[in-house]
Enzyme design. Structure first.
Site, PDB file in Angstrom:
ATOM      1  N   SER A 465      -4.557  -0.487   8.027  1.00 10.51           N
ATOM      2  CA  SER A 465      -4.384  -1.669   8.862  1.00 10.51           C
ATOM      3  C   SER A 465      -4.255  -2.943   8.025  1.00 10.51           C
ATOM      4  CB  SER A 465      -5.552  -1.754   9.855  1.00 10.51           C
ATOM      5  OG  SER A 465      -5.280  -2.669  10.882  1.00 10.51           O
ATOM      6  N   ASP A 476       5.972  -6.401  -1.745  1.00 13.21           N
ATOM      7  CA  ASP A 476       7.277  -6.986  -1.420  1.00 13.21           C
ATOM      8  C   ASP A 476       7.545  -8.252  -2.231  1.00 13.21           C
ATOM      9  OD1 ASP A 476       7.832  -4.996   0.393  1.00 13.21           O
ATOM     10  OD2 ASP A 476       7.083  -6.108   2.113  1.00 13.21           O
ATOM     11  N   LYS A 490      -1.674   3.050   9.453  1.00 16.09           N
ATOM     12  CA  LYS A 490      -2.029   2.487  10.769  1.00 16.09           C
ATOM     13  C   LYS A 490      -1.329   1.131  10.904  1.00 16.09           C
ATOM     14  CE  LYS A 490      -4.601   1.661  14.545  1.00 16.09           C
ATOM     15  NZ  LYS A 490      -4.296   0.253  14.846  1.00 16.09           N
TER      16      LYS A 490
END
Length: 682
Positions: A465, A476, A490
């Protein structure tokens, strides 16, 4: 059926005689839930992320989930029962939409009849069965649920039950229990199951039925009836005056889902996700078999006052799954400071010089909301604490930084967003897409950066999460090397919706990285992989039934600070070479290899005592040899018993992550020098 005849055929077999008069009453629908059924359809179709149409396709899936919820180990229904009940597989959607769920109770009452007869017969004949077990026979029991099929005859089901009982009795016998104690524990087990059935009411049946429907949509959408939600709540936490673990039912067993960071189970024992709890005892009192017991009853036994001891008998998810062991845990209340960020410094020697690498371990994304509401300006939060620790580490002249998010199951989204902002200027960190397709980016609005130097993020399969949001954003942006194992996956958001009776926890949105990739199902893949004892086949979003798919949306605008993939051809071989020489990693990889072999071996369990003991001794000998090989390579004293083996120090991973970071820095400096030289020549 003549059980004595079958006994001769199977040598130690048994078939069950006719049961006494029924002790339980058939259950019928509660009409006050008719409105709830209609609300469920409207809510699921209206606001669930996938905007589903509750139709025959959903009904067919829900039928399978309902049967599995009632009889997960295929212990009561026969194949003929399933064939007969299949007539209802396309009726669940209509039942819910029309507010008439009689079909759920019709199926349940067939199950109730089969279960009642089985358990009453079992109780009646258990003593002679246990006394008649012959542990010298070469028999086996299938323990692979994927290979378990519905019995086609009563005799076949009788034999399956006989083998299950024999397996548990043999496990207890090998653990030193007397025949009398074995019989007492087994009798208590099936009395517990009968008591559970006796306590099951019409509301419980409705909740199971409703959750069969929601499970056909995704594993995180659940219905909770007003007074029965605790029974089926998969996020049942024992953090208050307990052991600090999240439990759920798995077949007839209580399974560990995850450990609360800083809790007693995480700090005092080697309890692990996917371990099964088969008995619970209090200090100085006999163990109580909890297989088949209601989850809330098991929780009540594990909970207790602080500083008291609970004893758990478990079957491990790692390696030898046919042998149980007992662990003792002192109950404690998990406090906020137990889950707070912590720091350490790893010293790495290279070319006669010592480099300091700071490590910040963050068990969860937390914020002291009570202190915030009270106006306390010094409230604790994961971001504030991490910033303070970074400032302290910078004063120690660290060369690089590691953010350790292993076993971090998530927490506050706001904190995850703010913490990412410590390492990047203002910019997006995550995108949230709702059921209407609208995408909302969340980001850091503070242009200041707390730490801009080289860093890595450590993750594993239990990083979930909010952890995945941070790791994904750092990857990224090219802001950090991501090291470890594939994260949990998740990537969905749930909200609570009030209904006429009870609540619906419903999946309403999905998380996406700034690159546009979802964290759902796939999770975050590390740039450089570390070995892990966590089995991805049994733990993680992809291991759950019916998870939402991984997909991709448009990326956002964001800078990339380092082209991390360009460094990997240099970093990966060096990492592999170090692991091949490091005694700790050699031992971990050997343990993983043994574990994989044992998983396949123990899908079929021997019911021969001599064979079981030989297997147990072989496993212990291999484990001891593996550990002593590691200790000899490190110059440590060898051990004489597996009971003295302790888990490999987690600093092993931090040290290797530090080595990778120093390789990264050196490679980057070399690339800069070459670029400067080329510029000067031009």
């Amino acid at each position: 059926m003549n059980y004595k005849r079958l006994l001769l055929c199977l040598l130690t077999g048994y078939t069950f005689a006719a049961s006494p008069a029924s002790a339980f009453q058939a259950l019928q629908p509660l009409h006050e839930y008719d409105k709830v059924s209609k609300e469920l359809v409207e809510t699921l179709e209206g606001i669930h992320y996938n905007r589903p149409n509750i139709d025959d396709a959903i009904s067919s899936k829900a039928f399978d989930y309902y049967i599995d919820a009632l009889d997960p180990s295929k212990s009561f229904f026969l194949q003929s029962d399933i064939d007969s009940l299949t007539q209802y597989q396309n009726s669940f959607d209509d039942a819910l939409r029309n507010g008439d769920v009689q079909v759920a109770y019709t199926i349940y009452n067939v199950y109730l009849e089969r279960l009642e007869k089985r358990l009453l017969d079992l109780q009646e004949h258990l003593p002679e069965m246990v006394k008649g077990f012959d542990y010298t026979l070469d028999e086996t029991l299938n323990t692979d649920p994927d290979k378990q099929t519905w019995a086609t005859t009563d005799a076949e089901l009788d034999d399956y039950w006989r083998k299950r009982l024999k397996n548990r009795a043999l496990t207890l016998k090998i653990n030193g229990e007397s025949e009398e104690k074995i019989l007492t524990m087994l009798e208590r087990r099936y009395k517990n199951q009968l008591r559970q059935v006796d306590q099951t009411n019409a509301t419980d049946v409705y909740q199971t039925f409703a959750n069969a429907i929601t499970s056909a949509l995704d594993p995180h959408t659940s219905y909770f009836a007003p007074r029965a939600s605790e029974t089926f709540n998969i996020n049942m936490s024992l953090s208050l005056e307990g052991i600090g673990a999240v439990l759920q039912m798995d077949d007839d067993y209580t399974k560990v889902v995850r450990l609360i960071p800083g809790g007693p189970a995480a700090t005092q024992s080697d309890l692990s996700p996917n371990d099964r709890i088969i008995a619970v005892g209090q200090e100085g009192a006999p163990m109580v078999d909890v297989v088949g017991m209601r989850l809330d009853d098991v929780v009540d036994m594990i909970r207790g006052e602080s500083d008291t001891t609970v004893v758990l008998e478990i079957t491990s998810s790692k390696g030898d799954t046919q042998t149980s062991k007992r662990i003792s845990i002192v109950r404690k209340k998990v406090k906020l400071e137990d889950q707070s960020a912590k720091k350490e410094v790893v010293d790495i020697e290279r070319d006669g010089k010592t480099y300091k690498v700071g490590v910040i371990t963050l068990p969860t994304f937390y914020s002291d909301f009570a202190a915030i509401q009270a106006g306390d300006k010094d409230y604790k939060s994961s971001t504030r604490d991490t910033k303070t620790l970074i400032d302290e580490l910078r004063k120690e002249n660290i060369t690089a930084l590691i953010l350790d998010l292993r076993n971090n199951g998530g927490g506050s989204l706001q904190e995850a967003n703010a913490l990412t902002g410590l390492f990047i200027p203002a910019g997006p960190t995550v995108q949230i897409r709702d059921q209407s397709g609208r995408v909302t980016p969340l980001g850091d609005t503070d242009a200041t950066i707390t730490y801009s130097g080289p860093m890595a993020v450590l993750i594993n399969r239990m990083s979930a999460s909010a952890s995945e949001i941070v790791a994904g954003a750092m990857q990224d942006y090219g802001r950090a090397l991501i090291l470890g194992d594939q994260s949990f996956g998740k990537g969905t958001v749930q909200v609570l919706q009030d209904l006429d009776k009870g609540q619906l926890k419903i999946t309403q949105a999905k998380f996406y990285r700034v690159s546009g990739e979802s964290t759902q199902h796939k999770g975050v893949m590390p740039d450089i992989a570390f070995p892990s004892l966590i089995d991805k086949e049994t733990i993680g979003e992809s291991a759950l039934d019916n998870p939402l798919i991984w997909d991709k949306i448009h990326e956002t605008r964001y800078p990339v600070y380092w082209n991390i993939p360009a460094y990997l051809p240099v970093l990966e071989p060096r990492h592999a070479a170090r692991m091949a020489k490091d005694p700790n990693f050699v031992a971990i990889n050997a343990q993983i290899s043994d574990f994989k072999q044992q998983v396949e071996t123990y899908k079929t369990v021997s019911l021969n005592e001599k064979t079981r003991i030989e297997q147990q001794e072989t496993n212990k000998a291999n484990e001891l040899l593996r550990e002593n090989t590691r200790r000899k390579a490190l110059g440590l004293d060898t051990l004489t018993s597996v009971d003295d083996i302790e888990p490999i120090d987690e600093d092993t991973f931090a040290k290797e992550a530090s080595e990778i970071l120093l390789d990264f820095i050196a490679t980057n400096q070399l690339a800069q020098q070459q670029a400067e030289k080329k510029t000067a020549q031009n």
